[in-house]
Design a protein around this motif. Structure first.
Motif, short mmCIF file in Angstrom:
data_model
loop_
_atom_site.label_atom_id
_atom_site.label_comp_id
_atom_site.label_asym_id
_atom_site.label_seq_id
_atom_site.Cartn_x
_atom_site.Cartn_y
_atom_site.Cartn_z
N THR A 75 41.58 46.80 40.52
CA THR A 75 41.91 45.53 40.21
C THR A 75 41.36 44.30 40.61
O THR A 75 41.48 44.33 42.05
N ILE A 76 40.83 43.25 40.04
CA ILE A 76 40.01 42.24 40.37
C ILE A 76 40.84 40.82 39.83
O ILE A 76 40.89 40.82 38.68
N GLY A 77 40.85 40.01 40.77
CA GLY A 77 41.43 38.57 40.30
C GLY A 77 40.30 37.69 39.91
O GLY A 77 39.03 38.23 39.68
N PRO A 78 40.55 36.61 39.18
CA PRO A 78 39.63 35.81 38.63
C PRO A 78 38.43 35.23 39.64
O PRO A 78 37.40 34.93 39.12
N THR A 110 42.45 43.14 44.23
CA THR A 110 43.89 42.94 44.43
C THR A 110 44.66 44.29 44.46
O THR A 110 45.56 44.38 45.12
N ASP A 111 43.75 45.35 43.94
CA ASP A 111 44.67 46.83 44.20
C ASP A 111 43.46 47.87 44.11
O ASP A 111 42.39 47.44 43.33
N VAL A 112 43.67 49.01 44.69
CA VAL A 112 42.73 50.09 44.53
C VAL A 112 43.60 51.20 44.54
O VAL A 112 44.96 51.36 44.90
N ASN A 113 43.15 52.61 44.21
CA ASN A 113 43.83 53.80 44.06
C ASN A 113 43.15 54.50 45.41
O ASN A 113 42.11 54.05 45.98
N GLN A 114 43.70 55.66 45.47
CA GLN A 114 42.90 56.70 46.59
C GLN A 114 42.01 57.08 46.41
O GLN A 114 41.02 57.26 47.30
N ASN A 155 34.00 50.78 33.40
CA ASN A 155 34.90 50.80 32.16
C ASN A 155 35.92 49.89 32.51
O ASN A 155 36.71 50.15 33.40
N ALA A 156 35.91 48.61 32.04
CA ALA A 156 36.83 47.52 32.65
C ALA A 156 37.40 46.53 31.44
O ALA A 156 36.67 46.62 30.16
N SER A 157 38.64 46.14 31.46
CA SER A 157 39.29 45.22 30.56
C SER A 157 40.13 44.39 31.28
O SER A 157 40.53 44.63 32.37
N VAL A 158 40.46 43.30 30.50
CA VAL A 158 41.45 42.22 31.23
C VAL A 158 42.67 42.52 31.00
O VAL A 158 43.29 43.31 30.23
N TYR A 159 43.58 42.23 31.92
CA TYR A 159 45.06 42.25 32.04
C TYR A 159 45.59 40.99 31.70
O TYR A 159 45.10 39.99 32.42
N ARG A 160 46.90 40.89 31.44
CA ARG A 160 47.65 39.42 31.10
C ARG A 160 48.87 39.28 31.86
O ARG A 160 49.54 40.29 31.94
N ASP A 161 49.43 38.22 31.83
CA ASP A 161 50.74 37.91 32.36
C ASP A 161 51.76 37.80 31.16
O ASP A 161 51.03 37.93 29.94
N GLU A 162 52.82 37.59 31.32
CA GLU A 162 53.99 37.55 30.26
C GLU A 162 53.58 36.38 29.06
O GLU A 162 53.89 36.45 28.07
N ALA A 163 53.05 35.36 29.62
CA ALA A 163 52.62 34.37 28.88
C ALA A 163 51.26 34.65 28.00
O ALA A 163 50.73 33.70 27.31
N GLY A 164 50.69 35.76 28.33
CA GLY A 164 49.33 36.03 27.54
C GLY A 164 48.09 35.42 28.37
O GLY A 164 47.09 35.60 27.63
N GLN A 165 48.25 35.03 29.38
CA GLN A 165 47.26 34.18 30.47
C GLN A 165 46.62 35.51 30.79
O GLN A 165 47.09 36.21 31.52
N ILE A 220 44.95 37.30 33.91
CA ILE A 220 45.03 37.10 35.39
C ILE A 220 44.13 38.15 36.16
O ILE A 220 44.24 38.15 37.10
N GLY A 221 43.37 39.11 35.60
CA GLY A 221 42.53 39.79 36.32
C GLY A 221 42.12 40.82 35.39
O GLY A 221 42.17 40.88 34.15
N VAL A 222 41.31 41.67 36.01
CA VAL A 222 40.27 42.67 35.37
C VAL A 222 40.86 43.89 36.12
O VAL A 222 40.98 44.32 37.38
N PHE A 223 41.21 45.14 35.11
CA PHE A 223 41.38 46.39 35.45
C PHE A 223 39.98 47.17 35.28
O PHE A 223 39.53 47.34 34.05
N ALA A 224 39.46 47.87 36.25
CA ALA A 224 38.29 48.59 36.11
C ALA A 224 38.35 50.01 36.67
O ALA A 224 38.75 50.32 37.81
N ALA A 225 37.59 51.03 35.87
CA ALA A 225 37.70 52.47 36.24
C ALA A 225 36.08 52.62 36.38
O ALA A 225 35.50 52.57 35.42
N ALA A 226 35.87 53.53 37.43
CA ALA A 226 34.50 53.80 37.77
C ALA A 226 34.39 55.53 37.45
O ALA A 226 35.06 56.25 38.09
N ARG A 227 33.28 56.07 36.71
CA ARG A 227 33.22 57.07 36.53
C ARG A 227 32.06 57.74 37.25
O ARG A 227 30.96 57.28 37.02
#
Length: 300
Positions: free
Chosen positions: A171-174, A179-183, A244-254, A256-263
């Motif tokens: 996950t990537i911030g603006p 901001t986070d990764v998996n194993q 392959n990546a897409s944005v993710y939003r907060d409760e207000a719909g703004q 706040i970051g990108v969720f990216a997966a690498a194959r």
């Protein structure tokens, strides 16, 4: 003279009777006040009574314990001043008085020691003998621990979802920082989660500017599909990947970051290279012949 004496005695008797009535009324009123006080203090949840202006006129013992303030500290103060969102509190109070209907709100309360407590508040209006709204009764429930438990449960669920993937997930911030990764990302880069979080996403690719253009495209367009990059491992070896990546939003719909997966497409690249070499070898065999060489399809 006798008549005057009788009048005087009658007046004294009337005064005595009136005093008895006042005494009885005062005792009844004190009894009712003790009863009401008992009802208020016996309530297991924090209970606060407000006047029409939203000022506190009474609280129970539980409210004092939960807030850290004494009854004397709170009475006369503006109820909304004790919350993180005072205007939301004032709006709730107005709505209950105007519509005469109970209302519910989840509010952040400022404890005396500075901690924020999350309170679930139920508002209801109370009336005088004329049936007119005389104030508001607020019964609250401290749901701080419950809310924290829910948040922790959600975090653990999300963590499990991230770790369930065999592909590196980030996950990537603006600002482009991780901001986070998996194993799987730790394995692919050779760095631990703690080492990766907070660093620039670009630092782990052979073409940083191409990586920057990729995540900027996601913020601009909402997603990106099969974006080719080469991921650098700490020991120097390189892994070709498709992001392959897409944005993710907060409760207000703004956003706040990108969720990216690498194959990892290492095997695909190897297969493509093997096919290229095979075609090149076959071409060389054909060209090596001194005789005319033609291939014909089954259709002739």
């Amino acid at each position: 003279m006798n008549s005057n004496n009788r009048t005087h005695e009658a007046l004294l008797a009337e005064i005595a009777s009136l005093k008895n009535q006042i005494k009885e009324t005062q005792e009844t009123l004190r009894a009712e006040n003790r009863y009401n006080r008992g009802l208020i203090d016996d309530c297991p949840d924090p209970l606060v009574i407000l006047d029409l202006e939203g000022r506190i006129t009474d609280i129970n013992k539980t409210a004092s314990e939960v807030t850290g303030y004494s009854r004397d500290d709170l009475i006369g103060t503006d109820f909304s001043d004790h919350f993180m969102e005072p205007e939301k509190v004032r709006a709730g109070c107005r709505q209950v008085l105007q519509k005469s209907q109970a209302g519910d709100d989840l509010l952040g309360f400022k404890h005396r020691d500075g901690r924020e407590r999350v309170m679930f508040c139920r508002w209801s209006a109370y009336r005088n003998e004329m049936g007119q709204a005389a104030g508001v009764v607020v019964v609250a429930c401290d749901v701080t621990q419950r809310r924290q438990a829910t948040i922790q449960s959600a975090k653990e669920y999300n963590r499990n979802l991230i770790e369930a993937s065999l592909d590196p997930l980030v996950t990537i911030g603006p600002d482009g920082r991780i901001t986070d990764v998996n194993q799987a990302t730790e394995t692919a880069t050779g760095y631990s989660r703690d080492q990766l979080i907070g660093t620039d996403f670009l630092d782990y690719f052979t073409e940083p500017e191409k990586a920057r253009a990729g995540y900027q495209q996601v913020f601009r367009e909402g997603q990106v599909r099969d974006y080719p990059l080469e991921l650098k491992h700490r020991d120097g070896h390189v892994t070709p990947v498709l992001y392959n990546a897409s944005v993710y939003r907060d409760e207000a719909g703004q956003v706040i970051g990108v969720f990216a997966a690498a194959r990892d497409i290492t095997e695909l690249k190897r297969a493509e290279e093997a096919l290229r070499l095979s075609n090149q070898y076959n071409r060389s065999l054909i060209e090596a012949s001194m005789d005319p060489f033609v291939t014909i399809s089954p259709a002739g």
